[in-house]
Scaffold this active site. Structure first.
Site, PDB file in Angstrom:
ATOM      1  CB  SER A 270       5.734  -4.210  -2.984  1.00 28.93           C
ATOM      2  OG  SER A 270       4.643  -4.310  -2.089  1.00 28.93           O
TER       3      SER A 270
ATOM      4  CB  ALA B 110      -1.413   2.607   3.487  1.00 25.90           C
TER       5      ALA B 110
ATOM      6  CE  LYS C 104       3.461  -0.095   3.087  1.00 23.61           C
ATOM      7  NZ  LYS C 104       3.128   1.348   3.160  1.00 23.61           N
ATOM      8  CB  THR C 105       4.883  -0.679   9.520  1.00 21.32           C
ATOM      9  OG1 THR C 105       5.660  -0.812   8.321  1.00 21.32           O
ATOM     10  CG2 THR C 105       5.722  -1.113  10.706  1.00 21.32           C
TER      11      THR C 105
ATOM     12  N   GLY D  43       0.838  -1.193   0.000  1.00 17.68           N
ATOM     13  CA  GLY D  43       0.000   0.000   0.000  1.00 17.68           C
ATOM     14  C   GLY D  43       0.867   1.235   0.000  1.00 17.68           C
ATOM     15  CG  LEU D  44      -0.731   4.689  -1.828  1.00 19.45           C
ATOM     16  CD1 LEU D  44      -1.838   5.721  -1.900  1.00 19.45           C
ATOM     17  CD2 LEU D  44       0.270   4.875  -2.960  1.00 19.45           C
ATOM     18  CB  SER D  45       4.369   6.335   1.948  1.00 19.69           C
ATOM     19  OG  SER D  45       4.955   6.861   3.113  1.00 19.69           O
TER      20      SER D  45
END
Length: 625
Positions: free
Chosen positions: A134, A64, A66-67, A60-62
């Site tokens: 990615s 978003a 994710k982490t 996903g986008l920065s």
């Protein structure tokens, strides 16, 4: 030693089975097969012996999330005892990928490297949680194919938070810098992001909370069988309706073993799945694991569930393929491939209770029974009922789970008790409810779960306790809309910290995520000395350390006392000790027997009436003993 330019010799013919050629620019490179299997690794990792290896790829986008989501998933998996590791894009770029930039070629190489690392984690039996922007579908496909070639699950989780939200968050200030032209090739601004076309999981697009996103990922892993569900698997041991006639006919032809009422209660416990994954009365190895480790194959099982027999009975059943278990002349179950072994009464009592004295009622029961134990898988012919007007409260673990689900419960907390409920107990349950709401749960449900099997003679009988519990709910001391009252069929053994693990494990099997542990749980007075058998705090501390309870969070008991000025039960404050009085069980029974009324606010009035009438009848000799 090989010199520069030398060519490696091919493996000898007898080593061919250990080597497999790979397509590579270097024809001298071969891969070596591991001699340790994945199943063997699974035995060494985690809370169970299941192979969990897989990769969940968060893209996903920065900004978003994710982490944030992947690390929260990692925390939940770790809490369950599932081996896992979070791989973060920035972390990898400061280490193994620190020589890479952000050109399309370097981005592809970045993903290739972390894809290979993720695959190695997965092959080791670890859930790899890989968080990388990615942006290119071709790169994600490459990583998927790496895993598929090794027969490893690969799940793409698209964290589809809209760019407007990502940019408004901008936790690192990168979007602002990209808009100012200070960062070139920034994904979503001047470099494209290709959304996944085949993501197994999509979260964040609808503004879900982090907790909801985590729950979706966990649910997906459960549904795919990669991890076990939050709730333990339940094995019911009751013969299916279509086989009952056949089973009854077989049982009639088998050697018979009479069992006591307490053994029938243990049979009910087994048949309904409270002791899952046990499939019958313990065989000797299971018995020894329980005595020495409080667990069987990493599943907590602190209390022996065994079936006694005499020397004469041993001779009649040893070597038989199956026997029938009878209670009061009625065949109730078939026990397959019976294993008869020594009951080692002294060691059993010493390890379970910390003493071996007939002044302890369950110890006496053990010594009064046969010297041998019979283990084997059981098939119960019919659901066990007691026809005492309370069978509607005897719900199995699966029935309770279904009821919690029907109520919309998102948290279930259990309270074990064998005494009437006073307002101090209620305070603890009310406090737990409020704390769960504060943690974000929407519908916490209380499992009020009185013990319904054998208890010692001076305990309040089950029927009286159930009547008192009914009044507590009727007066709304506890909320009836968020409370399930059910009877736990287990006998009481008064085993303190050893037994409290059993009580907790059984409630986890019923679907509880939280367990309130009392002060001196499952304890009693020492049969000889003027003291309690167990240290008051040991039950709580042992339960917090107990192995094999990954799905259960322990809620420690807070001491409640009667506040004289406020005329109600409150949590005890040592700094204001002179404002409180403690009303012990002994003092409560004295009030009840004499017809005195306890201080206002100690117990709901109609509930106290039930308790007082029972003790007065008992004192007069006209009631149950």
């Amino acid at each position: 030693m090989m010199k520069k330019g030398d060519v490696a010799a091919p493996p000898p013919p007898n080593a061919a089975s250990r080597f497999t050629r790979m397509h590579s620019d270097n024809k001298n490179v071969v891969t070596v097969k591991h001699t340790v299997s994945r199943s063997k690794r699974a035995e060494l990792l985690g809370v169970d012996s299941k192979f969990h290896g897989c990769t969940v790829w968060f893209t996903g986008l920065s900004g978003a999330g994710k982490t944030t989501i992947s690390f929260a998933v990692e925390a939940e998996l770790a809490r369950r005892g599932v081996p896992c590791y979070g791989l973060d894009g920035d972390n990898c770029r400061t280490g193994i990928n620190k020589n890479l930039g952000f050109s399309p070629e370097d981005r592809t190489e970045n993903i290739r490297r972390v894809g290979e690392i993720s695959k190695l984690f997965a092959d080791a039996g670890v859930v790899a949680l890989s968080s990388f922007i990615s942006p290119y579908e071709a790169d994600r496909k490459m990583v998927r194919e790496l895993h598929e070639a090794s027969d490893l699950p690969f799940l793409v989780c698209h964290v589809a938070t809209p760019i407007e939200i990502c940019e408004s968050r901008d936790p690192k200030g990168l979007y602002k810098r990209a808009r100012r032209g200070e960062i070139k090739g920034f994904t979503g601004i001047d470099s494209k992001y290709e959304p996944p076309v085949n993501a197994e999981i999509t979260v964040g697009a609808l503004g879900e909370s982090n907790e909801e996103c985590v729950a979706q990922v966990i649910q997906n892993l459960e549904e795919r069988g990669i991890i076990s569900g939050r709730l333990p698997d339940i094995v019911e041991l009751i013969v299916a309706p279509e086989f009952k006639v056949q089973a009854a006919e077989e049982a009639a032809t088998l050697p018979k073993l009479p069992i006591s009422t307490v053994s029938l209660q243990w049979l009910q416990v087994l048949s309904e799945g409270w002791a899952s994954p046990l499939t019958g009365f313990m065989r000797e190895k299971e018995f020894l694991q329980t005595l020495h480790f409080n667990a069987i194959s990493r599943h907590n099982q602190s209390v022996p569930i065994v079936l006694p027999c005499t020397d004469e009975q041993k001779e009649a059943i040893q070597g038989k393929e199956a026997i029938a278990l009878c209670h009061d002349g009625k065949i109730v179950a078939i026990l397959r491939t019976p294993e008869v072994y020594a009951g080692i009464k002294e060691e059993r009592c010493s390890r379970t209770f910390g003493l071996n004295h007939d002044g302890h009622p369950y110890v006496k029961m053990i010594h009064d029974s046969g010297d041998f134990l019979v283990g084997g898988d059981i098939e119960v012919l019919d659901r066990i009922v007691w026809n005492d007007g309370l069978d509607q409260f005897r719900k199995t673990p699966l029935e309770l789970r279904a009821q919690f689900q029907a109520m919309g419960a998102d948290a279930v907390y259990a309270f074990q008790l064998r005494n009437p409920i006073h307002n101090g107990h209620a305070l603890l349950m009310q406090d737990t409810h409020e704390k769960l709401l504060a943690r974000g749960y929407k519908k916490p449900v209380l499992l009020l779960h009185p013990l319904g099997g054998w208890t010692k003679a001076d305990d309040v009988p089950l029927k009286v306790r159930m009547q008192q519990h009914e009044r507590v709910l009727a007066e709304r001391v506890l909320d009836p809309e968020s409370t399930v009252v059910a009877i736990f069929p287990s006998p009481m053994i008064y085993g303190g910290p050893t037994e409290v693990q059993w009580h907790a494990k059984a409630r986890a099997n019923a679907g509880a995520q939280f367990y309130i542990v009392g002060r001196d749980p499952a304890g009693m007075s020492h049969p000889v000395e003027d003291r309690n058998m167990f240290q008051n705090h040991h039950g709580r501390e042992v339960l917090e350390m107990a192995p094999g309870l990954p799905s259960l969070e322990i809620i420690p008991f807070r001491v409640a006392a009667y506040h004289v000025g406020k005329k109600r039960m409150e949590f005890f404050d040592p700094e204001r000790a002179d404002e409180f009085i403690f009303i012990s069980g002994t003092k409560m029974r004295k009030f009840a027997r004499s017809g005195e009324t306890p201080p206002d606010g100690f117990m709901c009035p109609s509930g106290w009436k039930i308790v007082s009438e029972y003790y007065q009848k008992e004192t007069a000799g006209s009631g149950p003993k």
